[in-house]
Scaffold this motif. Sequence first.
Motif, PDB file in Angstrom:
ATOM      1  N   ALA A  27       0.838  -1.203   0.000  1.00  0.00           N
ATOM      2  CA  ALA A  27       0.000   0.000   0.000  1.00  0.00           C
ATOM      3  C   ALA A  27       0.875   1.255   0.000  1.00  0.00           C
ATOM      4  CB  ALA A  27      -0.937   0.000   1.207  1.00  0.00           C
ATOM      5  N   LEU A  28       1.906   1.259   0.830  1.00  0.00           N
ATOM      6  CA  LEU A  28       2.752   2.457   0.924  1.00  0.00           C
ATOM      7  C   LEU A  28       3.579   2.650  -0.337  1.00  0.00           C
ATOM      8  CD1 LEU A  28       3.889   2.560   4.666  1.00  0.00           C
ATOM      9  CD2 LEU A  28       1.946   3.646   3.534  1.00  0.00           C
ATOM     10  N   ARG A  29       3.987   1.528  -0.933  1.00  0.00           N
ATOM     11  CA  ARG A  29       4.822   1.636  -2.138  1.00  0.00           C
ATOM     12  C   ARG A  29       4.011   1.965  -3.391  1.00  0.00           C
ATOM     13  NH1 ARG A  29       9.179  -3.239  -0.940  1.00  0.00           N
ATOM     14  NH2 ARG A  29      10.349  -2.043   0.614  1.00  0.00           N
ATOM     15  N   SER A  30       2.683   1.730  -3.310  1.00  0.00           N
ATOM     16  CA  SER A  30       1.853   1.939  -4.509  1.00  0.00           C
ATOM     17  C   SER A  30       1.782   3.416  -4.899  1.00  0.00           C
ATOM     18  CB  SER A  30       0.420   1.442  -4.238  1.00  0.00           C
ATOM     19  OG  SER A  30      -0.235   2.334  -3.344  1.00  0.00           O
ATOM     20  N   GLY A  31       2.080   4.303  -3.918  1.00  0.00           N
ATOM     21  CA  GLY A  31       1.985   5.733  -4.193  1.00  0.00           C
ATOM     22  C   GLY A  31       0.553   6.242  -4.111  1.00  0.00           C
ATOM     23  N   ASP A  32      -0.379   5.317  -3.835  1.00  0.00           N
ATOM     24  CA  ASP A  32      -1.795   5.694  -3.694  1.00  0.00           C
ATOM     25  C   ASP A  32      -1.982   6.280  -2.294  1.00  0.00           C
ATOM     26  OD1 ASP A  32      -4.497   5.712  -3.066  1.00  0.00           O
ATOM     27  OD2 ASP A  32      -4.930   3.825  -4.099  1.00  0.00           O
ATOM     28  N   GLU A  33      -2.248   7.589  -2.240  1.00  0.00           N
ATOM     29  CA  GLU A  33      -2.299   8.294  -0.942  1.00  0.00           C
ATOM     30  C   GLU A  33      -3.421   7.747  -0.053  1.00  0.00           C
ATOM     31  OE1 GLU A  33      -1.150  10.463   2.141  1.00  0.00           O
ATOM     32  OE2 GLU A  33      -0.051   9.878   0.346  1.00  0.00           O
ATOM     33  N   GLN A  34      -4.578   7.397  -0.690  1.00  0.00           N
ATOM     34  CA  GLN A  34      -5.680   6.891   0.129  1.00  0.00           C
ATOM     35  C   GLN A  34      -5.344   5.519   0.738  1.00  0.00           C
ATOM     36  OE1 GLN A  34      -9.658   6.847  -1.742  1.00  0.00           O
ATOM     37  NE2 GLN A  34     -10.281   5.550  -0.016  1.00  0.00           N
ATOM     38  N   ALA A  35      -4.701   4.682  -0.072  1.00  0.00           N
ATOM     39  CA  ALA A  35      -4.283   3.369   0.436  1.00  0.00           C
ATOM     40  C   ALA A  35      -3.296   3.542   1.584  1.00  0.00           C
ATOM     41  CB  ALA A  35      -3.661   2.552  -0.698  1.00  0.00           C
ATOM     42  N   ALA A  36      -2.418   4.548   1.462  1.00  0.00           N
ATOM     43  CA  ALA A  36      -1.442   4.813   2.530  1.00  0.00           C
ATOM     44  C   ALA A  36      -2.170   5.210   3.816  1.00  0.00           C
ATOM     45  CB  ALA A  36      -0.471   5.909   2.108  1.00  0.00           C
ATOM     46  N   GLN A  37      -3.122   6.149   3.686  1.00  0.00           N
ATOM     47  CA  GLN A  37      -3.864   6.603   4.873  1.00  0.00           C
ATOM     48  C   GLN A  37      -4.609   5.436   5.532  1.00  0.00           C
ATOM     49  OE1 GLN A  37      -3.716   9.519   6.424  1.00  0.00           O
ATOM     50  NE2 GLN A  37      -2.315  10.371   4.910  1.00  0.00           N
ATOM     51  N   GLU A  38      -5.165   4.537   4.701  1.00  0.00           N
ATOM     52  CA  GLU A  38      -5.867   3.389   5.281  1.00  0.00           C
ATOM     53  C   GLU A  38      -4.903   2.478   6.050  1.00  0.00           C
ATOM     54  OE1 GLU A  38      -9.395   3.299   1.895  1.00  0.00           O
ATOM     55  OE2 GLU A  38      -7.954   1.632   2.004  1.00  0.00           O
ATOM     56  N   SER A  39      -3.675   2.376   5.530  1.00  0.00           N
ATOM     57  CA  SER A  39      -2.682   1.564   6.241  1.00  0.00           C
ATOM     58  C   SER A  39      -2.322   2.204   7.581  1.00  0.00           C
ATOM     59  CB  SER A  39      -1.411   1.422   5.404  1.00  0.00           C
ATOM     60  OG  SER A  39      -1.641   0.538   4.338  1.00  0.00           O
ATOM     61  N   TYR A  40      -2.154   3.524   7.588  1.00  0.00           N
ATOM     62  CA  TYR A  40      -1.843   4.203   8.859  1.00  0.00           C
ATOM     63  C   TYR A  40      -2.990   3.987   9.851  1.00  0.00           C
ATOM     64  CZ  TYR A  40       1.350   6.803   5.748  1.00  0.00           C
ATOM     65  OH  TYR A  40       2.297   7.147   4.827  1.00  0.00           O
ATOM     66  N   ASP A  41      -4.222   4.155   9.344  1.00  0.00           N
ATOM     67  CA  ASP A  41      -5.392   3.954  10.222  1.00  0.00           C
ATOM     68  C   ASP A  41      -5.394   2.546  10.808  1.00  0.00           C
ATOM     69  OD1 ASP A  41      -6.268   6.495   9.636  1.00  0.00           O
ATOM     70  OD2 ASP A  41      -7.774   5.873   8.171  1.00  0.00           O
ATOM     71  N   GLU A  42      -5.063   1.594   9.951  1.00  0.00           N
ATOM     72  CA  GLU A  42      -5.089   0.204  10.394  1.00  0.00           C
ATOM     73  C   GLU A  42      -4.058  -0.040  11.492  1.00  0.00           C
ATOM     74  OE1 GLU A  42      -6.373  -3.230   7.287  1.00  0.00           O
ATOM     75  OE2 GLU A  42      -4.246  -2.674   7.360  1.00  0.00           O
ATOM     76  N   ILE A  43      -2.846   0.489  11.300  1.00  0.00           N
ATOM     77  CA  ILE A  43      -1.798   0.298  12.310  1.00  0.00           C
ATOM     78  C   ILE A  43      -2.197   1.008  13.609  1.00  0.00           C
ATOM     79  CG2 ILE A  43       0.614   0.770  12.909  1.00  0.00           C
ATOM     80  CD1 ILE A  43       1.254   0.526   9.894  1.00  0.00           C
ATOM     81  N   MET A  44      -2.731   2.213  13.488  1.00  0.00           N
ATOM     82  CA  MET A  44      -3.162   2.932  14.697  1.00  0.00           C
ATOM     83  C   MET A  44      -4.283   2.147  15.396  1.00  0.00           C
ATOM     84  SD  MET A  44      -1.013   5.381  14.723  1.00  0.00           S
ATOM     85  CE  MET A  44      -1.561   6.159  16.244  1.00  0.00           C
ATOM     86  N   GLY A  45      -5.149   1.526  14.605  1.00  0.00           N
ATOM     87  CA  GLY A  45      -6.222   0.714  15.183  1.00  0.00           C
ATOM     88  C   GLY A  45      -5.669  -0.476  15.955  1.00  0.00           C
TER      89      GLY A  45
END
Lengths: 92, 92, 92, 92
Positions: A68-86
């Motif tokens: 997700a982070l490497r894809s460059g897709d900003e929304q996918a990145a934000q979802e990954s951050y949310d998931e880790i914070m969760g």
Amino acid sequence: MPVSDADREEIRSRLSRIEGQIRGLKRMVDEDRYCGDILDQIHSVQQALKSVGRAITRNHLETCVTDALRSGDEQAAQESYDEIMGLLEKEL
Amino acid sequence: MPVSDADREEIRSRLSRIEGQIRGLKRMVDEDRYCGDILDQIHSVQQALKSVGRAITRNHLETCVTDALRSGDEQAAQESYDEIMGLLEKEL
Amino acid sequence: MPVSDADREEIRSRLSRIEGQIRGLKRMVDEDRYCGDILDQIHSVQQALKSVGRAITRNHLETCVTDALRSGDEQAAQESYDEIMGLLEKEL
Amino acid sequence: MPVSDADREEIRSRLSRIEGQIRGLKRMVDEDRYCGDILDQIHSVQQALKSVGRAITRNHLETCVTDALRSGDEQAAQESYDEIMGLLEKEL
């Protein structure tokens, strides 16, 4: 979950052990065992579950989150951050 | 554990539900479900176990711990304090 | 809190150390230190606070809770159980 | 920590509030306040610290961790995974 066959087998067998521990807990309750011992056993199961959760989390970071982070897709990145914070929130 | 028959039955049935959740987890792993969903399910089991642990702890305080403190036996009292501190340590 | 003078002095000095750690944290933020190091320091403060909380909890069990349970007053006993369950809930 | 000036100021002011809470705790101890109230206050400080830690962690994920994973440097990636797992371990 893009997980190797070996890892999946390992996780399955850990879950089976945990299932056995839960059955052990039911027996302890049936046998009217000392609450302190039952609570110790519940703690063991918690630790075992946490450990399985950690293994899955590590795999998740190494695969989905990294992609997700490497894809460059900003929304996918934000979802990954949310998931880790969760996960931190849930103390998993 | 000096627990009433009704309470014991309730704890048993909660443990059986948890056993079912663990089997559900194994199925999710077999079906290669998304790690995030598997982690959510692990979290649910953790919460369910914590809740059973809390019910047993409350019963333990109301019975064994209370008896120990009321007995006037200083060593029994110290063991009860140690036990409660241990539960806090384990975040049970 | 029916706590001895020596214990109160010990708790006060531990809190002063924690106050110093918080000031250290502010300096680390000012100096743009690596987030990992800042998070490690936050974790140290959490552990120090937890340790003070545990000392106060132990004292509380040995004094107020024990008195409440020995008083034979059922409502006071229930309040003590609630309090201990609350500490477990807060993972203090 | 590649953090904006506004965020740094926000974190600083939260830490100052926490410093004030610790001083309040010392006063409570001096005034022999009820342990239950002191423990509640310790819990508030814990929550405030956790919340600062979460803000720093989120920033860390969005900057350093993302950079490390995008760099393509496998060792940097592994260190990031270790770091996140360490945060989970510490329940930060």
